[in-house]
Write an enzyme that holds these catalytic residues in place. Sequence first.
Site, short mmCIF file in Angstrom:
data_model
loop_
_atom_site.label_atom_id
_atom_site.label_comp_id
_atom_site.label_asym_id
_atom_site.label_seq_id
_atom_site.Cartn_x
_atom_site.Cartn_y
_atom_site.Cartn_z
CB CYS A 29 19.69 12.81 55.96
SG CYS A 29 18.86 14.24 55.27
CG HIS A 58 11.15 22.26 57.26
ND1 HIS A 58 10.24 21.33 56.81
CD2 HIS A 58 10.97 23.36 56.48
CE1 HIS A 58 9.53 21.85 55.82
NE2 HIS A 58 9.95 23.07 55.60
CG HIS A 141 5.96 18.35 54.12
ND1 HIS A 141 6.96 18.20 53.18
CD2 HIS A 141 6.58 18.46 55.32
CE1 HIS A 141 8.13 18.20 53.81
NE2 HIS A 141 7.92 18.36 55.10
CD GLU A 143 9.12 14.51 50.18
OE1 GLU A 143 9.68 14.64 51.29
OE2 GLU A 143 8.92 13.41 49.65
CB CYS A 212 14.63 8.84 52.32
SG CYS A 212 14.78 9.71 53.87
CG ASN A 242 13.06 13.93 59.52
OD1 ASN A 242 13.77 13.61 60.46
ND2 ASN A 242 13.23 15.06 58.84
CB SER A 284 16.37 19.44 58.98
OG SER A 284 15.19 19.15 59.64
S1 SF4 Z 1 14.50 12.67 51.49
FE1 SF4 Z 1 14.72 14.26 53.06
S2 SF4 Z 1 15.22 13.15 54.95
FE2 SF4 Z 1 15.56 11.73 53.23
S3 SF4 Z 1 17.72 11.93 52.67
FE3 SF4 Z 1 16.60 13.38 51.40
S4 SF4 Z 1 16.61 15.32 52.54
FE4 SF4 Z 1 17.17 13.68 53.97
#
Ligand code: SF4
Length: 328
Positions: A29, A58, A141, A143, A212, A242, A284
């Site tokens: 992405c 990851h 996680h 994030e 996202c 993801n 990823s």
């Molecule tokens: S939030 Fe994560 S999966 Fe979505 S665009 Fe950003 S890096 Fe990519």
Amino acid sequence: MNLPHSTTHRQDGEAAELMVLIAAPRGFCAGVDRAIRIVELALQKYGAPVYVRHEIVHNRYVVDALKAKGAIFVESLDRVPDGVPVVFSAHGVPKAVPAKAEMRGLDYIDATCPLVSKVHRQAERAHEAGRHIVFVGHAGHPEVIGTLGQLPDGAMTLVESVDDVANLSPPDPDMLSFLTQTTLSVDDTRDIVAALQHRFPAISGPRGEDICYATSNRQEAVKAIAGECDRLIVIGAPNSSNSLRLVEVAERMGTPAHLVQRGIDIDPEWLADIGTLGITAGASAPETLVREVIDTVAKHRPIVEQVVVTAEENMIFKLPRGLEPAAA
Ligand code: SF4
């Protein structure tokens, strides 16, 4: 659904062809692309070594390739020596991390995906407006750790399931906002948000949720092919949120799905007695691994490849100031 091309790998006298449906979009992405580019540009600008706090994204293959160029991956700033630059991963970091880097006078570059940073800013705004935040995500996680770490302890409550919503006891039910991790299951999150809105009618939040574009597009792409497939292979790391969601999406549609990191992880038994195999990759996972997996499958069975396109992606995120590549 768009079926732009198909390719056949067949030799006379071989077993029946296996149809391989390749989901698109899949793989990298814009946030992952940007984060990897940041480490590469930091290596060019500062020279090796460049430290990276946590895996930049990851994926072992990506991390090993950057290690070979001089990146050193650590889990804590305490492992970063004075005087060398450090990059923060795409998942984002708690506020305490850049604060500590500044205290130590470290040169740091933040590779947090702009879509994660957007959630951080939403959290700050809701907090400033006096609202308690319910954050939908998976405990542990990076994030989630990063987003919870944008605000003082107690300002956010993490929920992981519809059941968690029933157990919430917020300080003021009329002053609530919700936010979500970016890489969740679209379907699960819709249910959790609906449960929140049912229990707390005054709750505010983003339109839909914060999942996202890349996560939703990859899930939609799997939904488009899973019904046609006898089995699905997802290329991604076991700690890639993801990628794990893509496995779940297929399994919920009744299609057995397997997460693999490399071609070598494929069990030939998966390919016996099936007519159609689906292949996708988490955000990823680089395209080179997709090719490796397809080529591995083709060693076991003659295949016909077909790419199934459900969305076009043109997203590009700007690089941090001071790190733009030199003009050619
Ligand atoms: S939030 Fe994560 S999966 Fe979505 S665009 Fe950003 S890096 Fe990519």
